[in-house]
Design an enzyme around this catalytic site. Structure first.
Site, PDB file in Angstrom:
ATOM      1  N   SER A   1       0.850  -1.194   0.000  1.00 41.20           N
ATOM      2  CA  SER A   1       0.000   0.000   0.000  1.00 41.20           C
ATOM      3  C   SER A   1       0.886   1.244   0.000  1.00 41.20           C
ATOM      4  CB  SER A   1      -0.961  -0.025   1.195  1.00 41.20           C
ATOM      5  OG  SER A   1      -1.902   1.023   1.105  1.00 41.20           O
TER       6      SER A   1
ATOM      7  N   HIS B   1      -2.601  -1.125  -3.421  1.00 38.95           N
ATOM      8  CA  HIS B   1      -3.734  -0.212  -3.275  1.00 38.95           C
ATOM      9  C   HIS B   1      -3.510   1.017  -4.152  1.00 38.95           C
ATOM     10  CE1 HIS B   1      -4.277  -2.023   1.011  1.00 38.95           C
ATOM     11  NE2 HIS B   1      -4.812  -2.789   0.081  1.00 38.95           N
TER      12      HIS B   1
ATOM     13  N   ASP C   1      -4.658  -4.703   6.118  1.00 37.72           N
ATOM     14  CA  ASP C   1      -5.025  -5.522   4.969  1.00 37.72           C
ATOM     15  C   ASP C   1      -3.889  -6.486   4.634  1.00 37.72           C
ATOM     16  OD1 ASP C   1      -6.500  -6.490   2.829  1.00 37.72           O
ATOM     17  OD2 ASP C   1      -5.759  -4.965   1.439  1.00 37.72           O
TER      18      ASP C   1
END
Length: 356
Positions: free
Chosen positions: A177, A203, A299
């Site tokens: 991310s 992401h 995540d």
């Protein structure tokens, strides 16, 4: 009382400035301390208050965002989030900005359906919080949950039996991310031309992943492309999840392939690392090698634990080389990590694990 994250919005569109101000005003962790129509006005604003994060448009009159970003990073580094329009030029400029020191990219908000606006607000606020944490590591504000944080169950139910067919072919799954665009470049440029097939969730906003994959493909020895539904996993190739779609690993006979699917935000993201990792646990099991890299939040942590329990080899990027030591830290805390390594050692460790 938790300290607010001070945000300065720099965009030549009055509508965008107002929309972003409204979004941030609804989040108790964020405070808009100023708006500016161009970098010259922004400099004036910064003479009275120094923001924690600057939200910066790329295409502006008088001075473009890239020039302003380079000046900021050379004179007074402040975390910058790029707020870009969905165009080929916008995507290219956004990745240039990441090279110059920006930490996140978000898509400009636009008036659309209620669901789009809600999800867009979540992503924008989370991007700003992640950017602030990239510099303010001790920031301790409690996370403001805008919507329920769904688990991978929303896309793929947990596999009670864990009946994975044993195969010798290895497959690599990677999640990243905040800070991941640069970290993935380092990782993939170090991969040999005949490396095992790789599936990646980074992401990133919709429409930006194709440009990101194209940039990596031009600098890496392996092929890098945005994943399409049904793509077969091949040696010497990395597939990157399209923005706004979940990526799942599947198997047909002796071949792995990927599936791209719509669905709810999982762990506040789509694509979600947890969804990819859970699918790898189910369809690859101990034939998978997984890496979780720099990023805010959790995540991928639960999915990595599931992979670890199937016998997959799991690696986390270390704190020293992460822009934000969030996702790897959560995976370590859950006990799902076999090795914690610096960014520069990840590629060799992955290849070694696949060859063992």
């Amino acid at each position: 009382m938790a300290r607010h994250i001070k945000v300065l919005i720099v965009d030549d569109s009055a509508l965008v400035r107002q929309t972003l101000t409204d979004i941030f005003s609804a989040d108790p962790e964020l405070e808009v301390v100023g708006t500016a129509s161009d970098p010259f006005v922004a400099v004036k604003r910064m003479e009275t208050v120094v923001p924690d994060v600057i939200l910066l448009d790329v295409a502006m009159p008088r001075m473009d965002g890239l020039t302003f970003l380079r000046k900021i990073m050379s004179q007074h580094p402040i975390p910058v989030v790029i707020c870009s329009a969905v165009t080929e030029q916008g995507a290219e400029a956004s990745f240039k900005a990441m090279e110059y020191g920006a930490v996140e990219i978000i898509q400009k908000p636009k008036v659309s359906t209620k669901q789009f606006l809600e999800e867009s607000s979540i992503r924008i606020c989370d991007a700003v919080k992640a950017a602030a944490r990239a510099q303010l590591r001790k920031l301790a504000a409690k996370r403001f949950e805008v919507t329920p944080k769904l688990s991978a169950d929303a896309m793929l139910p947990a596999n009670a039996g864990r009946s994975v067919v044993q195969r010798t072919e290895k497959v690599v799954v990677v999640g990243a991310s905040t800070g991941g665009t640069e970290a993935l470049r380092v990782l993939l440029e170090a991969m040999p031309p005949d490396c095992p097939p790789i599936a990646i969730v980074q992401h990133m906003p919709e429409h930006f992943t194709a440009a990101f994959a194209g940039r990596l493909n031009s600098t890496c020895r392996i092929q890098v492309k945005e994943a399409s539904d049904g793509d077969v996993m091949q040696r010497g190739q990395a597939l990157i999840a399209p923005g706004n779609l979940h990526l799942l690993l599947k198997r047909s006979g002796s071949r792995y392939y990927v599936e791209t699917k719509e669905g709810p935000l999982v762990r506040r993201h789509r694509p979600s690392v947890d969804v990819l990792f859970r699918s790898a646990a189910r369809y690859a099991g101990n034939n998978a090698v997984a890496a979780i890299m720099t990023g805010m939040g959790d995540d991928g942590a639960a999915g990595m634990k599931e992979l670890h329990e199937t016998g997959a080899y799991t690696i986390a990027q270390d704190e020293a080389t992460c822009v934000v030591y969030g996702m790897p830290h959560e995976a370590v805390k859950l006990g799902g990590v076999d090795a914690v390594l610096p960014l520069g050692a990840l590629a060799a460790a992955i290849v070694k694990a696949c060859n063992s």
